[in-house]
Design a protein around this motif. Structure first.
Motif, PDB file in Angstrom:
ATOM      1  N   ASN A 241       1.046  -0.880  -0.240  1.00 24.38           N
ATOM      2  CA  ASN A 241       0.012  -0.234   0.331  1.00 24.38           C
ATOM      3  C   ASN A 241       0.717   1.497   0.013  1.00 24.38           C
ATOM      4  OD1 ASN A 241      -1.300   2.145   0.920  1.00 24.38           O
ATOM      5  ND2 ASN A 241      -3.144   0.705   2.332  1.00 24.38           N
ATOM      6  N   LEU A 242       0.395   1.983  -0.938  1.00 22.84           N
ATOM      7  CA  LEU A 242       1.827   3.317  -1.225  1.00 22.84           C
ATOM      8  C   LEU A 242       0.836   3.894  -0.277  1.00 22.84           C
ATOM      9  CD1 LEU A 242       2.924   3.277  -5.185  1.00 22.84           C
ATOM     10  CD2 LEU A 242       4.549   3.375  -3.069  1.00 22.84           C
ATOM     11  N   LEU A 243      -0.197   4.396  -0.436  1.00 25.03           N
ATOM     12  CA  LEU A 243      -0.852   6.228  -0.563  1.00 25.03           C
ATOM     13  C   LEU A 243      -2.686   5.712  -0.431  1.00 25.03           C
ATOM     14  CD1 LEU A 243       1.195   8.592  -2.557  1.00 25.03           C
ATOM     15  CD2 LEU A 243       0.246   8.771  -0.486  1.00 25.03           C
ATOM     16  N   GLY A 244      -2.916   4.178  -0.750  1.00 26.76           N
ATOM     17  CA  GLY A 244      -4.155   3.755  -0.415  1.00 26.76           C
ATOM     18  C   GLY A 244      -4.498   4.118   0.792  1.00 26.76           C
ATOM     19  N   GLN A 245      -5.646   3.621   1.703  1.00 23.39           N
ATOM     20  CA  GLN A 245      -6.546   3.783   2.376  1.00 23.39           C
ATOM     21  C   GLN A 245      -5.581   2.759   3.683  1.00 23.39           C
ATOM     22  OE1 GLN A 245     -11.004   3.013   3.386  1.00 23.39           O
ATOM     23  NE2 GLN A 245     -11.072   3.707   4.884  1.00 23.39           N
ATOM     24  N   VAL A 246      -5.491   2.542   4.564  1.00 24.42           N
ATOM     25  CA  VAL A 246      -4.779   1.362   5.711  1.00 24.42           C
ATOM     26  C   VAL A 246      -6.424   1.158   5.899  1.00 24.42           C
ATOM     27  CG1 VAL A 246      -3.727   1.179   8.107  1.00 24.42           C
ATOM     28  CG2 VAL A 246      -3.084   2.606   6.577  1.00 24.42           C
TER      29      VAL A 246
ATOM     30  N   SER B  35      -6.561   7.218   6.127  1.00 26.61           N
ATOM     31  CA  SER B  35      -7.363   6.919   4.508  1.00 26.61           C
ATOM     32  C   SER B  35      -6.895   6.868   3.455  1.00 26.61           C
ATOM     33  CB  SER B  35      -8.541   7.918   5.184  1.00 26.61           C
ATOM     34  OG  SER B  35      -8.308   9.199   4.477  1.00 26.61           O
ATOM     35  N   GLY B  36      -5.770   7.853   2.891  1.00 25.25           N
ATOM     36  CA  GLY B  36      -5.453   8.107   1.772  1.00 25.25           C
ATOM     37  C   GLY B  36      -6.310   9.236   1.518  1.00 25.25           C
TER      38      GLY B  36
ATOM     39  N   LEU C 254      -9.102  -0.337   9.301  1.00 25.74           N
ATOM     40  CA  LEU C 254      -9.276   1.252   9.158  1.00 25.74           C
ATOM     41  C   LEU C 254     -10.234   1.669   8.522  1.00 25.74           C
ATOM     42  CD1 LEU C 254      -6.511   2.804  10.468  1.00 25.74           C
ATOM     43  CD2 LEU C 254      -8.207   3.698  11.845  1.00 25.74           C
TER      44      LEU C 254
ATOM     45  N   GLY D 181     -15.144   4.414   7.620  1.00 22.52           N
ATOM     46  CA  GLY D 181     -13.285   4.925   7.278  1.00 22.52           C
ATOM     47  C   GLY D 181     -12.893   6.280   7.370  1.00 22.52           C
ATOM     48  N   PHE D 182     -13.823   6.539   6.597  1.00 24.46           N
ATOM     49  CA  PHE D 182     -13.352   8.462   6.200  1.00 24.46           C
ATOM     50  C   PHE D 182     -14.342   8.923   7.617  1.00 24.46           C
ATOM     51  CE2 PHE D 182     -13.255   5.979   2.344  1.00 24.46           C
ATOM     52  CZ  PHE D 182     -11.941   6.362   2.108  1.00 24.46           C
TER      53      PHE D 182
ATOM     54  N   GLN E 119      -5.925   6.603  -7.580  1.00 23.59           N
ATOM     55  CA  GLN E 119      -5.284   6.708  -6.298  1.00 23.59           C
ATOM     56  C   GLN E 119      -3.340   6.235  -6.778  1.00 23.59           C
ATOM     57  OE1 GLN E 119      -7.239   6.003  -2.702  1.00 23.59           O
ATOM     58  NE2 GLN E 119      -5.883   7.022  -2.090  1.00 23.59           N
ATOM     59  N   VAL E 120      -2.621   6.474  -6.479  1.00 22.63           N
ATOM     60  CA  VAL E 120      -1.568   5.515  -6.271  1.00 22.63           C
ATOM     61  C   VAL E 120      -1.328   4.962  -4.737  1.00 22.63           C
ATOM     62  CG1 VAL E 120       1.057   6.386  -5.835  1.00 22.63           C
ATOM     63  CG2 VAL E 120      -0.963   8.053  -7.070  1.00 22.63           C
ATOM     64  N   SER E 121      -2.002   3.977  -4.770  1.00 22.97           N
ATOM     65  CA  SER E 121      -2.958   2.762  -3.461  1.00 22.97           C
ATOM     66  C   SER E 121      -1.957   1.714  -3.515  1.00 22.97           C
ATOM     67  CB  SER E 121      -3.970   2.719  -3.885  1.00 22.97           C
ATOM     68  OG  SER E 121      -4.834   1.495  -4.816  1.00 22.97           O
ATOM     69  N   GLN E 122      -1.081   0.963  -4.708  1.00 20.61           N
ATOM     70  CA  GLN E 122      -0.520  -0.178  -4.439  1.00 20.61           C
ATOM     71  C   GLN E 122       0.379   0.068  -5.140  1.00 20.61           C
ATOM     72  OE1 GLN E 122      -0.942  -3.115  -2.739  1.00 20.61           O
ATOM     73  NE2 GLN E 122      -3.032  -2.215  -1.418  1.00 20.61           N
TER      74      GLN E 122
END
Lengths: 256, 256, 256, 256, 256, 256
Positions: A165-170, A238-239, B167, B239-240, D169-172
């Protein structure tokens, strides 16, 4: 009941966790690439030896020891010298051998731990155990066995794990290890004002009161430095981090 | 018609559910790693014995009893002593054996329950039943059979279950157990002001009026303490989480 | 053309649907665990017998009849007594047998329906038909056949179905049954002010004008009570319920 | 300890990373189609030769060398001429051969590197290694071996990789390479005021302090030019970029 | 070039599409359960016969003709009578037979179309063709063949298709049919002020200018009635409908 | 270095791309059903012949040539006449034959291209190549080979591709073609004020400066007309288009 603490030697970080990690505990450290997992782990080992006289062991499954020596030197930490002094061992191994040696209790690794009086262990990284089996239940059993073996040797371990996960929601745990370990530390990227900052959070810490702050941290030429909370910000994990409406109003109109 | 209540011995928690869990009920307790599932369950067992004189049984599939004794001692709960006094039993077993013994009704577990006059049971955790079968319909049948067996013995049980959701939004049930049990308790992380807080919510409670509040709780040196609702906050389970617009305005401009 | 109405006996609910369900219709009732599906269904059956003299049948695939008697008694509904009086039958069966008996038209269930003059039927729950086949086209055909059989017997049925969605967006149908039945009723959790409320909505109602409101409801000691709409709220079915901006402004600044 | 820097020859870009890439490092450059990966890589090679007298090698798995000559000429970079002068080699190969030659250390590619005194290498692209195996653990091992071979030759490499993410989104991370390389550079589309802009960000840079800004960049007739941060914007990497509330207020009401 | 129009006989709807559907066109009508697909289709057929003297054919794969007669009567449309007068045919069939008869051109369905001079055809529903094959390319070929056959007979068809999307974002097409047909009509639920409304939109209309409005519609005792746009609302097709900020301000503060 | 431009003959569109597409380039045109892909492609071919005297070829895999003649006539474009004059060829083929003929270089298609002096080619659509293989690496190789063959013949091609995304976020590429082609044009639905508008965007254009605006366009009786940007709107490609806060304030309070 008081448990002994194993300090990082990073003042604000140790303060967050009431002095340090629990002696003999297994601690999971997760983060995306570049968030500073290895740096924090090396600092834990280096300070352990230099500041607290606790011998350390680094088990690595992908990077060669040379890469460790090289990277650590950037921060002024001379691991090679510590290894020569018999206070550190950096071992390049593979998950299968590592697991087997700890299981049989007579392997090289266990010998090192016992002969050197090792107090701190880094495993870089738990991710590589996933190549041992495709069965999720088996994998959990393997991870549990390995973690129990570390506890049997009474070392305080930091188990690195790659987080995709780079910047997405945890949102989800990406393995079952967080359920097994004693503490769970998350390093994470956060976008603030068109730049990437880094955040650190102790999500879980068994049997211990600790600060639940999400703290900003920097990697300086001397290693990790922990800074303040992300004030006036919501949704850091949360991203979709954003200013709180309060903060936005205050920035524009001033405080009442 | 009045059903007897089985108290947690945590004042604000018992008040939320009109005095306690329903006697003889099966109660699912879910949460991410570190949210406090085991702590809440141990407190239920410990208070049961010490405050209400109701013998307890802990069935564990992964942690050794020593870990339980150790973790409980952090809160001043001496489980070993209670076990020695014959009021508690901590059993390390596996899902297959546990299921089989309850089915045959003549196993060790059933004996313990009946001989010790056990009133409260903890199962840590239901997640491990998933290793018994890959078929979802079979798994549901297994879970139902096990839960029915617990009810047959007329114990009030808390069934722990790991929730992988850290989360993210509380969107889907992650198993069919919530449809089978009598109550469904969710522990959850919530990000507030750049820190992680913990929330507790009774999503389901069969045949009983109960408070549907989402309450903040803390893990103190004496165990779980339930606090107030998250006032001025929306989306706690989404989650938000964020301040309500009202709250944001009021914080900046003051109340009218 | 006027179709006879089959009343719930819950005033505000019947008013929403112009007097009641359509006589002879099949009605799908979906909800997450604990939203009150079984309570609403039992109330439909109980009121049917007591208020409208319409014999009822409950077919259950997981709960034993004793659980029904017990749960209903919480609301003061004595199902056992009604069964003794020959006005109700609670049958514990399985999907295969149930389907087969309705197909052959000479099974126990059809006899009960015809001999008792059954007007109302509850099936708890349609979810269990999914264990009969893994093929989605076959499953649809099975569900259609079963629903047609109920219609052939001219009973008004409420078909319960478990919905795994706890608090996420009502985005997709989770089966094909909503396309087959005459009406589709959704029960749902909604987070409001750090508490969980319950919402009810008739999403579909064939051949009938009905209120499309999303109404708040409570489960009281007398059963389901339907209350008002969620005023000043948007996104109730989206999983991200929030105050409308209007409502937020008005709460803070007052009405103009 | 000071590491030599390998400059892009793009002033603002080199400034972001304290002078340049680390000598001998492997650097991953990811972006969606059209974000400018190849342009940035060619500029790195061209400037390397022309400004810093460091011979370069381009290994390409899909585009023919002619396409490179042609595209580079748009920016006034005459690669063909540099190749004729013996300072550049553009090789069309395939992942299998490339990997094998670097492993055996006696293939054409290693010869070129050693004979030409190659200092800079472009691999276009790492994505094609995915055709070598379907096993994720094997793929990681292949990628690691290849990257180690590049490091063994002590070249500074830019490894291109296609990123399928257009505006989400830059998520993963979409591969494990970011965990292996020394730095990780992301190029990305950003929607601003009904137009598509481009952003650049160094997400990871091992053993080095660097600017973590998300910078706007343009592709001009002279190549890449790096501009300022995206001021007054949040969520650039989230796929839902928007003005900050502050910025919106100020735009309308003016500054206080 | 002017193409003849085939009217719905619903004034505001025909106006949206410049007079009606294109003669000889195939038109896809999608919607979630209960959105009114069948009602709109029946109204198209009924008005076709009664108002425009164009014989109609209804091909149904799941509902019996009796259900059609019954449902249509709710709106005062006596389909049985029209069938007796030889102007309508309601055929219960299956996808395999239907496809085969249209392919061979000598089946019952083609005879009916040609002998009755059928101008309008309803297929309820295209969803059932999915049971013919699991291969997506084959399915597309089947759907294309069937649609071409309808065009060969020069009928104007409305092809119903179930859409599983209840209230989620209109993000992806759920089949390839929208690419094949001449027009694509979407019926959809929209949550407004804690109630469910219905929206209608012509997303595609080949070779024709048409209104792209998202219109509110009602199902009254006389059938479908199309109303105005959703004024002051954004995100109707996104699943997160909300008031525009403008609208919110104006509602509270009044117009300037 | 100046590359010759191949004009659409649509003034505002050509202006966006500095005069036209690059001569000899392969250009991907993607859009959801009904967004106007075929119309734009036909206009490119028709204007090519009529305005710039460049013969054209249309290769179609699903629609018959008659459908093309018919649809084009709606805009006053008489393709049949152009075909009779030897300036256009509309070929109905299949992906396998098309690929094979271009590979062997002696098939009908190559003959047409070379004998007619074809300068512009339309392929409707690339989507159908997906039926040739299930292996993603093979598919990419096939697509690359085909595109290289088109370039070998030095035609300027527009490659249509169906995009399943109706109104969701433009998050991921749905094939690898965008990485292979010289430019990538996206047509897209956008919801504005309860209506559906159309947007056009050149996401990628190799070796060329171009306008990155997201422009509104209309399909009129004369074909595509490109209009202005979507002023005061954010998130056009995110699926959650909304007014910017600035725009909302200004609309209500007026400009300062």
């Amino acid at each position: 009941m008081n448990v002994a603490r194993v300090q990082f030697g990073i003042k604000d970080l140790d303060k967050m966790i009431c002095g340090g990690l629990l002696e003999g505990s297994a601690n999971l450290l997760e983060g995306a690439p570049g968030t500073g997992k290895t740096t924090l782990a090396m600092q834990f080992i280096y300070n352990g030896i230099v500041k607290y006289d606790q011998p350390g062991l680094i088990i690595t499954f992908e990077e060669f020891p040379q890469q460790y020596y090289h990277d650590a030197l950037q921060f002024g930490w001379d691991l090679k010298k510590l290894e020569d002094e018999g206070k550190l061992k950096v071992i390049f191994s593979d998950p299968y051998t590592t697991l087997d040696e700890f299981d049989r209790m007579d392997g090289e690794l266990v010998s090192i731990v016992e002969e050197m009086g090792t107090k701190r262990v880094i495993v870089d990284s738990m991710t590589h155990f996933e190549s041992l089996t495709d069965d999720q239940h088996d994998l959990r059993e393997i991870e549990r066995r390995f973690i129990n073996a570390l506890k049997r040797e009474n070392v305080t371990s930091i188990l690195l794990r790659e987080n995709n996960n780079l910047l997405g929601q945890v949102s989800q745990v990406s393995s079952k290890i967080p359920f097994i370990v004693d503490s769970y530390i998350i390093l994470r990227y956060v976008e603030v004002d068109s730049a990437i900052e880094k955040a650190l959070c102790f999500l879980k810490m068994r049997g211990s009161d600790h600060q639940k702050d999400i703290r900003c941290f920097k990697i300086t030429s001397k290693g990790i430095e922990v800074e303040s909370k992300f004030n006036g910000r919501e949704g850091i994990l949360s991203g979709f981090t954003h200013s709180t409406p309060q903060d936005a109003f205050v920035n524009v109109f001033g405080k009442k």
